[in-house]
Every structure is written in C-alpha cells, then in structure tokens.
Design an enzyme around this catalytic site. Structure first.
Site, PDB file in Angstrom:
ATOM      1  N   HIS A 120       1.808   6.902  -1.075  1.00  0.00           N
ATOM      2  CA  HIS A 120       0.893   6.117  -0.256  1.00  0.00           C
ATOM      3  C   HIS A 120      -0.358   5.849  -1.072  1.00  0.00           C
ATOM      4  O   HIS A 120      -1.024   6.784  -1.509  1.00  0.00           O
ATOM      5  CB  HIS A 120       0.549   6.883   1.029  1.00  0.00           C
ATOM      6  CG  HIS A 120       0.297   5.994   2.203  1.00  0.00           C
ATOM      7  ND1 HIS A 120      -0.895   5.354   2.387  1.00  0.00           N
ATOM      8  CD2 HIS A 120       1.101   5.614   3.220  1.00  0.00           C
ATOM      9  CE1 HIS A 120      -0.823   4.623   3.506  1.00  0.00           C
ATOM     10  NE2 HIS A 120       0.381   4.758   4.026  1.00  0.00           N
ATOM     11  N   HIS A 152       0.808  -1.220   0.000  1.00  0.00           N
ATOM     12  CA  HIS A 152       0.000   0.000   0.000  1.00  0.00           C
ATOM     13  C   HIS A 152       0.845   1.275   0.000  1.00  0.00           C
ATOM     14  O   HIS A 152       0.287   2.373   0.029  1.00  0.00           O
ATOM     15  CB  HIS A 152      -0.896   0.021   1.239  1.00  0.00           C
ATOM     16  CG  HIS A 152      -0.098   0.167   2.504  1.00  0.00           C
ATOM     17  ND1 HIS A 152       0.605  -0.868   3.050  1.00  0.00           N
ATOM     18  CD2 HIS A 152       0.164   1.246   3.273  1.00  0.00           C
ATOM     19  CE1 HIS A 152       1.242  -0.449   4.125  1.00  0.00           C
ATOM     20  NE2 HIS A 152       1.002   0.841   4.283  1.00  0.00           N
TER      21      HIS A 152
END
Lengths: 149, 86
Positions: A72, A57
């Site tokens: 992110h 992620h």
C-alpha cells in the site's frame, strides 16, 4: 518459503507505527511498513508472481504457491484517485521480485497532507507464519524484508 | 442456505478498512460464507486476498451466502458492514 523484499527504500518502522488502525492492528494481515525515502521513485514487486490487483496507490502480487502480498503506497491515498502515481505494469502481468510496478513521489504525497508510509502485508497469513520481520533500520529497495514460512 | 444481496456503500468499495472488518467478522464464524458479484463465481469471505482480488467498488451489489447454524445472523452482520458509508 517466500522471501518478501522491500518495495521501496527507506526507514523500516513496523506495522504498529502506521497511522491507520486497520494496518497498525494487523487487521489486513501481518507484515511491516517502510517510511519511504522522500524522492521520486519506483515501487517494485515484493515477490515473484502475478499482479492480481493493481491500483495506483496499492497492489497485490500472488506467487505460484497462492500467497498474496499487498503493498500500500501511503495512507488514505485512495482519495488521490491516482494523481501522482504512474503505472509501470498491468494487472495480470507476471513480475519478478524487484521489478517496478508503480512510479510515485512520496514527498508529493506528504505535501498533499498524507502519510506516504508503505505497509507490506502477507494476506491470509496466520499469526506466527512470518519470520525475520524487519521492524526498524534502513532498507534498500529490493532487500529482504521478511520471510513467510 | 441463507442469502443476501447488498449494495456496497463504502466510498472506497470493499477495500482497506471495510474489507478488513468484513473478513475479520467472517473468519470468526464457524461456518462457510461466500460473496460474489453478479454473474461471478463465489469466493470465500474469510480470505482477505480473495476479497481484495474481487475488487468490489462503491455502489456495486454483492451476494452473500452462508449455510449452517447462525447463518442468518452472520449475513446480517456482514450486510451491515458493507452498508456502512465509511
């Protein structure tokens, strides 16, 4: 000077609009954020450098000058434990700006109840070190997002 | 030299919010402060890049070191941040 490119295509919204105060208040560092197009795609490296940290992620790429950029993929997506993400590179790999790092589907992240917004952050950058920071408008993947002087 | 070894209680490890809070607190201090994993080289607690690269997971121990005026208080505060579960 480092040119940081968009890891995903979509609508640039700026860090202030990220629904997580850690990013919105630039606690992690200055930068911007992109609401990604809601279609399966590949997030790419924002700069030339080495992947020093790769999570499904989120990833950090460090250039030869030691500057690190964090990408992110979505907010609170660590809780998905990698589900919906597929790694296309490995930690320690050298990558070029625009090279695919993680495959994912922002629409699936959204369907799971999370924001797929992507903060792109200059780590350890002093306030004012960035210029030409995009805060709005559409951006295509690999296009310039901001400059790190 | 002040030194503490503490367990990281945050579920996400020393990432995201805990990492940002940790580095922000360390950066405000006028003295040098480092963290290290067991057997690893110490890195600056004032660098978010260094802290994220260290990749400290939930349940891992880290050792904090600082020297100078206010070192004990600083390590108290940093220990409290890594001991928080959120």
């Amino acid at each position: 000077m480092t040119v940081v490119v968009a890891p995903v295509g979509g609508a640039v919204v700026g860090l202030a609009n990220v629904p997580d105060p850690v990013f919105a208040q630039a606690m992690v560092g200055p930068g911007t954020a992109i609401e990604p197009d809601r279609e399966p795609g590949e997030a790419v490296s924002p700069i030339d450098g080495k992947i020093i940290k790769l999570h499904p992620h989120a990833y950090v790429v460090v250039g030869d000058d030691g500057r690190g950029v964090l990408v992110h993929l979505g907010i609170d997506t660590v809780q998905l434990k990698g589900e919906g993400f597929r790694l296309l590179a490995a930690e320690g790999d050298r990558v070029s700006a625009g090279q695919p790092v993680v495959a994912w589907d922002p629409a699936a992240i959204e369907a799971a109840g999370r924001s797929p917004v992507c903060p792109v952050v200059a780590l350890d950058a002093q306030a004012g070190a960035l210029s030409d920071v995009q805060e709005s408008g559409q951006v295509t993947r690999g296009a310039e997002l901001f400059r790190w002087e | 030299m002040a030194e503490r070894t503490v367990r990281v209680e945050s579920e996400v490890g020393l990432h995201a919010r805990p990492a940002a809070t940790f580095v922000q607190t360390a950066s405000k201090a006028p003295i040098d402060v480092t963290l290290s994993k067991a057997g690893g080289a110490p890195v600056s607690a004032k660098s978010i890049l260094a802290v994220l690269a260290l990749d400290v997971r939930h349940g891992e121990q880290i050792t904090l070191r600082a020297e100078g005026e206010g070192a004990e208080e600083l390590l108290d505060e940093l220990s409290r941040i890594v001991s928080e579960t959120k």
